[in-house]
Write a protein that holds these residues in place. Structure first.
Motif, PDB file in Angstrom:
ATOM      1  N   LEU A   1       0.593  -1.254   0.132  1.00  0.00           N
ATOM      2  CA  LEU A   1      -0.025   0.104  -0.071  1.00  0.00           C
ATOM      3  C   LEU A   1       0.771   1.197  -0.109  1.00  0.00           C
ATOM      4  O   LEU A   1       0.447   2.201  -0.566  1.00  0.00           O
ATOM      5  N   ARG A   2       2.100   1.237   0.595  1.00  0.00           N
ATOM      6  CA  ARG A   2       2.731   2.289   0.814  1.00  0.00           C
ATOM      7  C   ARG A   2       3.309   2.710  -0.731  1.00  0.00           C
ATOM      8  O   ARG A   2       3.686   3.836  -0.904  1.00  0.00           O
ATOM      9  N   ARG A   3       3.816   1.583  -1.082  1.00  0.00           N
ATOM     10  CA  ARG A   3       4.495   1.661  -2.550  1.00  0.00           C
ATOM     11  C   ARG A   3       3.596   2.297  -3.447  1.00  0.00           C
ATOM     12  O   ARG A   3       4.032   3.176  -4.299  1.00  0.00           O
ATOM     13  N   LYS A   4       2.106   1.828  -3.332  1.00  0.00           N
ATOM     14  CA  LYS A   4       1.247   2.503  -4.492  1.00  0.00           C
ATOM     15  C   LYS A   4       0.997   3.988  -4.261  1.00  0.00           C
ATOM     16  O   LYS A   4       0.879   4.706  -5.184  1.00  0.00           O
ATOM     17  N   GLN A   5       1.109   4.439  -2.782  1.00  0.00           N
ATOM     18  CA  GLN A   5       0.859   5.686  -2.380  1.00  0.00           C
ATOM     19  C   GLN A   5       1.997   6.459  -2.860  1.00  0.00           C
ATOM     20  O   GLN A   5       1.876   7.557  -3.379  1.00  0.00           O
ATOM     21  N   GLU A   6       3.287   6.027  -2.754  1.00  0.00           N
ATOM     22  CA  GLU A   6       4.629   6.724  -3.203  1.00  0.00           C
ATOM     23  C   GLU A   6       4.671   6.797  -4.881  1.00  0.00           C
ATOM     24  O   GLU A   6       5.027   7.975  -5.223  1.00  0.00           O
ATOM     25  N   ASP A   7       3.995   5.895  -5.442  1.00  0.00           N
ATOM     26  CA  ASP A   7       3.989   5.821  -6.888  1.00  0.00           C
ATOM     27  C   ASP A   7       2.998   6.797  -7.554  1.00  0.00           C
ATOM     28  O   ASP A   7       3.200   7.309  -8.589  1.00  0.00           O
ATOM     29  N   ALA A   8       2.045   7.137  -6.790  1.00  0.00           N
ATOM     30  CA  ALA A   8       0.939   8.052  -7.276  1.00  0.00           C
ATOM     31  C   ALA A   8       1.646   9.227  -7.244  1.00  0.00           C
ATOM     32  O   ALA A   8       2.107   9.931  -6.581  1.00  0.00           O
ATOM     33  N   PRO A   9       1.567  10.052  -8.505  1.00  0.00           N
ATOM     34  CA  PRO A   9       2.171  11.440  -8.551  1.00  0.00           C
ATOM     35  C   PRO A   9       1.410  12.532  -7.457  1.00  0.00           C
ATOM     36  O   PRO A   9      -0.080  12.493  -7.363  1.00  0.00           O
ATOM     37  N   ALA A  10       1.925  13.250  -6.940  1.00  0.00           N
ATOM     38  CA  ALA A  10       1.585  14.217  -6.217  1.00  0.00           C
ATOM     39  C   ALA A  10       1.016  15.462  -6.901  1.00  0.00           C
ATOM     40  O   ALA A  10       1.353  15.895  -7.820  1.00  0.00           O
ATOM     41  N   ALA A  11      -0.025  15.993  -6.303  1.00  0.00           N
ATOM     42  CA  ALA A  11      -0.605  17.095  -6.802  1.00  0.00           C
ATOM     43  C   ALA A  11       0.177  18.510  -6.678  1.00  0.00           C
ATOM     44  O   ALA A  11       0.847  18.432  -5.609  1.00  0.00           O
ATOM     45  N   PRO A  12       0.287  19.167  -7.748  1.00  0.00           N
ATOM     46  CA  PRO A  12       1.174  20.395  -7.493  1.00  0.00           C
ATOM     47  C   PRO A  12       0.623  21.333  -6.585  1.00  0.00           C
ATOM     48  O   PRO A  12      -0.334  21.407  -6.315  1.00  0.00           O
ATOM     49  N   THR A  13       1.755  21.892  -5.680  1.00  0.00           N
ATOM     50  CA  THR A  13       1.406  22.997  -4.764  1.00  0.00           C
ATOM     51  C   THR A  13       0.922  24.071  -5.434  1.00  0.00           C
ATOM     52  O   THR A  13       0.977  24.289  -6.678  1.00  0.00           O
ATOM     53  N   ALA A  14       0.249  24.898  -4.589  1.00  0.00           N
ATOM     54  CA  ALA A  14      -0.151  26.458  -5.166  1.00  0.00           C
ATOM     55  C   ALA A  14       0.687  27.144  -5.610  1.00  0.00           C
ATOM     56  O   ALA A  14       0.555  27.680  -7.027  1.00  0.00           O
ATOM     57  N   SER A  15       1.831  27.099  -5.252  1.00  0.00           N
ATOM     58  CA  SER A  15       2.946  27.997  -5.794  1.00  0.00           C
ATOM     59  C   SER A  15       3.695  27.336  -7.157  1.00  0.00           C
ATOM     60  O   SER A  15       3.853  27.771  -8.195  1.00  0.00           O
ATOM     61  N   GLU A  16       3.536  25.957  -7.121  1.00  0.00           N
ATOM     62  CA  GLU A  16       4.001  25.345  -8.491  1.00  0.00           C
ATOM     63  C   GLU A  16       2.957  25.274  -9.581  1.00  0.00           C
ATOM     64  O   GLU A  16       3.400  25.788 -10.889  1.00  0.00           O
ATOM     65  N   ALA A  17       1.791  25.428  -9.202  1.00  0.00           N
ATOM     66  CA  ALA A  17       0.736  25.679 -10.255  1.00  0.00           C
ATOM     67  C   ALA A  17       0.733  27.064 -10.836  1.00  0.00           C
ATOM     68  O   ALA A  17       0.593  27.326 -12.003  1.00  0.00           O
ATOM     69  N   LEU A  18       0.972  27.926  -9.939  1.00  0.00           N
ATOM     70  CA  LEU A  18       1.093  29.490 -10.238  1.00  0.00           C
ATOM     71  C   LEU A  18       2.481  29.500 -11.373  1.00  0.00           C
ATOM     72  O   LEU A  18       2.427  30.310 -12.176  1.00  0.00           O
ATOM     73  N   LEU A  19       3.545  29.078 -10.827  1.00  0.00           N
ATOM     74  CA  LEU A  19       4.809  29.107 -11.608  1.00  0.00           C
ATOM     75  C   LEU A  19       4.600  28.609 -13.070  1.00  0.00           C
ATOM     76  O   LEU A  19       4.971  29.043 -13.979  1.00  0.00           O
ATOM     77  N   THR A  20       3.719  27.382 -13.147  1.00  0.00           N
ATOM     78  CA  THR A  20       3.371  26.810 -14.154  1.00  0.00           C
ATOM     79  C   THR A  20       2.808  27.585 -15.240  1.00  0.00           C
ATOM     80  O   THR A  20       2.735  27.807 -16.443  1.00  0.00           O
ATOM     81  N   GLU A  21       1.671  28.064 -14.500  1.00  0.00           N
ATOM     82  CA  GLU A  21       0.961  29.106 -15.139  1.00  0.00           C
ATOM     83  C   GLU A  21       1.659  30.265 -15.783  1.00  0.00           C
ATOM     84  O   GLU A  21       1.442  30.582 -17.065  1.00  0.00           O
ATOM     85  N   ILE A  22       2.538  30.938 -15.188  1.00  0.00           N
ATOM     86  CA  ILE A  22       3.323  31.898 -15.628  1.00  0.00           C
ATOM     87  C   ILE A  22       4.322  31.598 -16.498  1.00  0.00           C
ATOM     88  O   ILE A  22       4.459  32.223 -17.632  1.00  0.00           O
ATOM     89  N   ARG A  23       4.633  30.406 -16.468  1.00  0.00           N
ATOM     90  CA  ARG A  23       5.506  30.000 -17.660  1.00  0.00           C
ATOM     91  C   ARG A  23       4.886  29.561 -19.073  1.00  0.00           C
ATOM     92  O   ARG A  23       5.290  30.048 -19.896  1.00  0.00           O
ATOM     93  N   ASP A  24       3.570  29.109 -18.796  1.00  0.00           N
ATOM     94  CA  ASP A  24       2.753  29.116 -20.078  1.00  0.00           C
ATOM     95  C   ASP A  24       2.540  30.088 -20.695  1.00  0.00           C
ATOM     96  O   ASP A  24       2.478  30.617 -21.826  1.00  0.00           O
ATOM     97  N   LEU A  25       2.193  31.289 -19.851  1.00  0.00           N
ATOM     98  CA  LEU A  25       1.952  32.721 -20.566  1.00  0.00           C
ATOM     99  C   LEU A  25       3.172  33.286 -21.089  1.00  0.00           C
ATOM    100  O   LEU A  25       2.859  34.141 -22.052  1.00  0.00           O
ATOM    101  N   LEU A  26       4.195  33.293 -20.484  1.00  0.00           N
ATOM    102  CA  LEU A  26       5.480  33.515 -20.974  1.00  0.00           C
ATOM    103  C   LEU A  26       5.948  32.775 -22.521  1.00  0.00           C
ATOM    104  O   LEU A  26       6.238  33.396 -23.570  1.00  0.00           O
ATOM    105  N   LYS A  27       5.414  31.633 -22.727  1.00  0.00           N
ATOM    106  CA  LYS A  27       5.810  30.680 -23.829  1.00  0.00           C
ATOM    107  C   LYS A  27       4.876  31.326 -24.855  1.00  0.00           C
ATOM    108  O   LYS A  27       5.018  31.424 -25.946  1.00  0.00           O
ATOM    109  N   THR A  28       3.671  31.469 -24.462  1.00  0.00           N
ATOM    110  CA  THR A  28       2.511  32.085 -25.579  1.00  0.00           C
ATOM    111  C   THR A  28       2.858  33.411 -25.932  1.00  0.00           C
ATOM    112  O   THR A  28       2.585  33.928 -27.170  1.00  0.00           O
ATOM    113  N   LYS A  29       3.311  34.282 -25.230  1.00  0.00           N
ATOM    114  CA  LYS A  29       3.738  35.573 -25.659  1.00  0.00           C
ATOM    115  C   LYS A  29       4.960  35.939 -26.428  1.00  0.00           C
ATOM    116  O   LYS A  29       4.963  36.749 -27.557  1.00  0.00           O
ATOM    117  N   SER A  30       5.937  35.026 -26.236  1.00  0.00           N
ATOM    118  CA  SER A  30       7.021  35.004 -27.185  1.00  0.00           C
ATOM    119  C   SER A  30       6.937  34.089 -28.320  1.00  0.00           C
ATOM    120  O   SER A  30       6.205  33.638 -29.129  1.00  0.00           O
TER     121      SER A  30
END
Length: 134
Positions: free
Chosen positions: A105-134
């Motif tokens: 059970l622990r191995r299955k929980q470790e293998d499951a991808p963790a949801a991104p934190t709020a700051s990671e989601a914000l940084l991903t959104e900023i990165r995607d916005l910068l890619k679309t502008k350039s």
């Protein structure tokens, strides 16, 4: 902080309660395994070996004197030891299966991808916005 309040705090911790529950369940499980070995496992084994009762197997070192009322029998009861050994093997096997299940059970929980934190989601959104502008 007084000794009694420290003791109350110690008892109220989750680990102590979990340990107490584990000890109580373990004692009950021991009774179940004892019954399983003495009443279910050993009789067929004894029957296969010609009606042998393992609990009565012993090596007599000093026989009982029928002339005296007190029991003077000195014996090595290896049959009871065999029963106890089988009980231990059953308990060890069940504990092994329990730990194996928990580890799976622990191995299955470790293998499951963790949801991104709020700051990671914000940084991903900023990165995607910068890619679309350039």
């Amino acid at each position: 902080m007084g000794i009694f309040s420290e003791f109350r705090e110690f008892i109220a911790r989750g680990n102590v309660i979990d340990l107490a529950v584990g000890v109580i369940i373990g004692a009950s499980f021991n009774k179940i395994v004892d019954s399983l070995v003495t009443q279910v496992v050993m009789p067929p084994i004894g029957l296969m070996l010609g009606g042998l009762d393992f609990s009565k197997l012993q090596l007599v070192l000093k026989p009982d004197d029928p002339a005296t009322a007190a029991s003077e029998l000195v014996a090595i009861q290896y049959g009871a030891f065999i029963n106890t050994l089988i009980q231990f093997l059953i308990v060890a096997w069940v504990i092994f299966l329990l730990v194996k299940g928990v580890n799976t059970l622990r191995r299955k929980q470790e293998d499951a991808p963790a949801a991104p934190t709020a700051s990671e989601a914000l940084l991903t959104e900023i990165r995607d916005l910068l890619k679309t502008k350039s």
